[in-house]
Design a protein around this motif. Structure first.
Motif, PDB file in Angstrom:
ATOM      1  N   ASP A 256       0.833  -1.192   0.000  1.00  0.00           N
ATOM      2  CA  ASP A 256       0.000   0.000   0.000  1.00  0.00           C
ATOM      3  C   ASP A 256       0.876   1.254   0.000  1.00  0.00           C
ATOM      4  OD1 ASP A 256      -2.324  -1.472   0.057  1.00  0.00           O
ATOM      5  OD2 ASP A 256      -2.492  -1.411   2.245  1.00  0.00           O
ATOM      6  N   PRO A 257       0.512   2.260  -0.802  1.00  0.00           N
ATOM      7  CA  PRO A 257       1.259   3.511  -0.791  1.00  0.00           C
ATOM      8  C   PRO A 257       1.200   4.167   0.595  1.00  0.00           C
ATOM      9  CG  PRO A 257      -0.226   3.428  -2.670  1.00  0.00           C
ATOM     10  CD  PRO A 257      -0.557   2.269  -1.786  1.00  0.00           C
ATOM     11  N   THR A 258       2.288   4.824   0.981  1.00  0.00           N
ATOM     12  CA  THR A 258       2.323   5.539   2.255  1.00  0.00           C
ATOM     13  C   THR A 258       2.575   7.017   1.981  1.00  0.00           C
ATOM     14  OG1 THR A 258       4.673   5.057   2.503  1.00  0.00           O
ATOM     15  CG2 THR A 258       3.133   3.561   3.598  1.00  0.00           C
ATOM     16  N   VAL A 259       1.941   7.869   2.786  1.00  0.00           N
ATOM     17  CA  VAL A 259       2.112   9.308   2.656  1.00  0.00           C
ATOM     18  C   VAL A 259       3.101   9.770   3.720  1.00  0.00           C
ATOM     19  CG1 VAL A 259       0.944  11.545   2.758  1.00  0.00           C
ATOM     20  CG2 VAL A 259      -0.231   9.570   1.768  1.00  0.00           C
ATOM     21  N   HIS A 260       4.085  10.552   3.302  1.00  0.00           N
ATOM     22  CA  HIS A 260       5.111  11.077   4.193  1.00  0.00           C
ATOM     23  C   HIS A 260       5.092  12.602   4.114  1.00  0.00           C
ATOM     24  CE1 HIS A 260       6.993   7.104   4.700  1.00  0.00           C
ATOM     25  NE2 HIS A 260       6.651   6.928   3.438  1.00  0.00           N
ATOM     26  N   THR A 261       5.626  13.251   5.131  1.00  0.00           N
ATOM     27  CA  THR A 261       5.745  14.703   5.154  1.00  0.00           C
ATOM     28  C   THR A 261       7.216  15.072   5.314  1.00  0.00           C
ATOM     29  OG1 THR A 261       3.587  14.825   6.226  1.00  0.00           O
ATOM     30  CG2 THR A 261       4.937  16.806   6.291  1.00  0.00           C
ATOM     31  N   ASP A 262       7.702  15.981   4.451  1.00  0.00           N
ATOM     32  CA  ASP A 262       9.097  16.394   4.564  1.00  0.00           C
ATOM     33  C   ASP A 262       9.247  17.533   5.572  1.00  0.00           C
ATOM     34  OD1 ASP A 262       8.328  18.742   3.268  1.00  0.00           O
ATOM     35  OD2 ASP A 262       9.289  18.219   1.370  1.00  0.00           O
ATOM     36  N   ARG A 263      10.463  18.022   5.737  1.00  0.00           N
ATOM     37  CA  ARG A 263      10.743  19.056   6.739  1.00  0.00           C
ATOM     38  C   ARG A 263       9.993  20.357   6.486  1.00  0.00           C
ATOM     39  NH1 ARG A 263      16.944  17.781   6.138  1.00  0.00           N
ATOM     40  NH2 ARG A 263      17.022  15.898   7.392  1.00  0.00           N
ATOM     41  N   ASN A 264       9.643  20.615   5.237  1.00  0.00           N
ATOM     42  CA  ASN A 264       8.920  21.836   4.890  1.00  0.00           C
ATOM     43  C   ASN A 264       7.414  21.693   5.036  1.00  0.00           C
ATOM     44  OD1 ASN A 264      11.347  23.116   4.190  1.00  0.00           O
ATOM     45  ND2 ASN A 264      11.241  22.296   2.113  1.00  0.00           N
ATOM     46  N   GLY A 265       6.956  20.515   5.416  1.00  0.00           N
ATOM     47  CA  GLY A 265       5.530  20.260   5.570  1.00  0.00           C
ATOM     48  C   GLY A 265       4.848  19.785   4.301  1.00  0.00           C
ATOM     49  N   ASP A 266       5.627  19.587   3.237  1.00  0.00           N
ATOM     50  CA  ASP A 266       5.060  19.094   1.983  1.00  0.00           C
ATOM     51  C   ASP A 266       4.885  17.581   2.059  1.00  0.00           C
ATOM     52  OD1 ASP A 266       5.126  21.651   0.801  1.00  0.00           O
ATOM     53  OD2 ASP A 266       7.223  21.362   0.201  1.00  0.00           O
ATOM     54  N   GLU A 267       3.767  17.104   1.544  1.00  0.00           N
ATOM     55  CA  GLU A 267       3.502  15.667   1.558  1.00  0.00           C
ATOM     56  C   GLU A 267       3.963  15.030   0.256  1.00  0.00           C
ATOM     57  OE1 GLU A 267      -0.685  15.309   2.369  1.00  0.00           O
ATOM     58  OE2 GLU A 267      -0.313  15.206   4.511  1.00  0.00           O
ATOM     59  N   PHE A 268       4.405  13.790   0.361  1.00  0.00           N
ATOM     60  CA  PHE A 268       4.741  13.009  -0.820  1.00  0.00           C
ATOM     61  C   PHE A 268       4.346  11.569  -0.567  1.00  0.00           C
ATOM     62  CE2 PHE A 268       8.489  12.912   1.841  1.00  0.00           C
ATOM     63  CZ  PHE A 268       8.979  11.619   1.728  1.00  0.00           C
ATOM     64  N   ILE A 269       4.235  10.813  -1.638  1.00  0.00           N
ATOM     65  CA  ILE A 269       3.790   9.426  -1.548  1.00  0.00           C
ATOM     66  C   ILE A 269       4.951   8.509  -1.920  1.00  0.00           C
ATOM     67  CG2 ILE A 269       2.944   9.325  -3.921  1.00  0.00           C
ATOM     68  CD1 ILE A 269       0.559   7.712  -2.809  1.00  0.00           C
ATOM     69  N   ARG A 270       4.969   7.333  -1.320  1.00  0.00           N
ATOM     70  CA  ARG A 270       6.028   6.353  -1.595  1.00  0.00           C
ATOM     71  C   ARG A 270       5.381   4.971  -1.724  1.00  0.00           C
ATOM     72  NH1 ARG A 270      11.154   6.629   2.043  1.00  0.00           N
ATOM     73  NH2 ARG A 270      11.515   8.324   0.603  1.00  0.00           N
ATOM     74  N   PHE A 271       5.838   4.222  -2.742  1.00  0.00           N
ATOM     75  CA  PHE A 271       5.356   2.849  -2.926  1.00  0.00           C
ATOM     76  C   PHE A 271       6.350   2.083  -3.781  1.00  0.00           C
ATOM     77  CE2 PHE A 271       3.543   5.393  -6.300  1.00  0.00           C
ATOM     78  CZ  PHE A 271       3.674   4.616  -7.432  1.00  0.00           C
ATOM     79  N   SER A 272       6.202   0.771  -3.817  1.00  0.00           N
ATOM     80  CA  SER A 272       7.054  -0.058  -4.666  1.00  0.00           C
ATOM     81  C   SER A 272       6.206  -0.674  -5.774  1.00  0.00           C
ATOM     82  CB  SER A 272       7.743  -1.153  -3.845  1.00  0.00           C
ATOM     83  OG  SER A 272       6.786  -1.974  -3.224  1.00  0.00           O
ATOM     84  N   LEU A 273       6.844  -0.881  -6.913  1.00  0.00           N
ATOM     85  CA  LEU A 273       6.153  -1.396  -8.093  1.00  0.00           C
ATOM     86  C   LEU A 273       7.040  -2.454  -8.746  1.00  0.00           C
ATOM     87  CD1 LEU A 273       3.643  -0.718  -9.987  1.00  0.00           C
ATOM     88  CD2 LEU A 273       5.315   0.504 -11.366  1.00  0.00           C
ATOM     89  N   ALA A 274       6.460  -3.592  -9.082  1.00  0.00           N
ATOM     90  CA  ALA A 274       7.197  -4.665  -9.759  1.00  0.00           C
ATOM     91  C   ALA A 274       6.808  -4.695 -11.229  1.00  0.00           C
ATOM     92  CB  ALA A 274       6.889  -6.017  -9.116  1.00  0.00           C
ATOM     93  N   THR A 275       7.816  -4.723 -12.091  1.00  0.00           N
ATOM     94  CA  THR A 275       7.565  -4.856 -13.523  1.00  0.00           C
ATOM     95  C   THR A 275       8.245  -6.127 -14.021  1.00  0.00           C
ATOM     96  OG1 THR A 275       9.504  -3.511 -14.087  1.00  0.00           O
ATOM     97  CG2 THR A 275       7.401  -2.373 -13.907  1.00  0.00           C
ATOM     98  N   THR A 276       7.700  -6.710 -15.073  1.00  0.00           N
ATOM     99  CA  THR A 276       8.284  -7.907 -15.674  1.00  0.00           C
ATOM    100  C   THR A 276       8.381  -7.707 -17.183  1.00  0.00           C
ATOM    101  OG1 THR A 276       6.118  -8.952 -15.865  1.00  0.00           O
ATOM    102  CG2 THR A 276       7.413  -9.506 -13.932  1.00  0.00           C
ATOM    103  N   ASP A 277       9.230  -8.483 -17.808  1.00  0.00           N
ATOM    104  CA  ASP A 277       9.400  -8.425 -19.254  1.00  0.00           C
ATOM    105  C   ASP A 277       9.467  -9.856 -19.760  1.00  0.00           C
ATOM    106  OD1 ASP A 277       9.700  -7.387 -21.757  1.00  0.00           O
ATOM    107  OD2 ASP A 277      11.778  -6.754 -21.495  1.00  0.00           O
ATOM    108  N   SER A 278       9.034 -10.055 -20.982  1.00  0.00           N
ATOM    109  CA  SER A 278       9.103 -11.389 -21.580  1.00  0.00           C
ATOM    110  C   SER A 278       9.501 -11.255 -23.047  1.00  0.00           C
ATOM    111  CB  SER A 278       7.758 -12.116 -21.437  1.00  0.00           C
ATOM    112  OG  SER A 278       6.731 -11.387 -22.072  1.00  0.00           O
TER     113      SER A 278
END
Length: 59
Positions: A16-38
């Motif tokens: 699940d994506p998580t919301v974080h806040t930086d030192r300036n109070g700005d929010e950003f989102i972080r998540f991981s994504l898996a890609t595959t190739d064939s």
């Protein structure tokens, strides 16, 4: 002159994506994504799947 690169990834969300806040109070989102190739093996005609590649995304 600066340039920007645009990348579009399609894959599977790792958690699940998580919301974080930086030192300036700005929010950003972080998540991981898996890609595959064939690809289709030229000798056997069979489809071969490469290992998943994990991407850490934040913005």
């Amino acid at each position: 002159m600066a340039t920007n690169n645009l990348v579009e990834l399609t894959g599977n969300l790792g958690s699940d994506p998580t919301v974080h806040t930086d030192r300036n109070g700005d929010e950003f989102i972080r998540f991981s994504l898996a890609t595959t190739d064939s690809y289709k093996d030229e000798k056997t005609g069979e489809w071969e799947e490469l290992p998943s590649v994990w991407h850490s995304i934040f913005g």
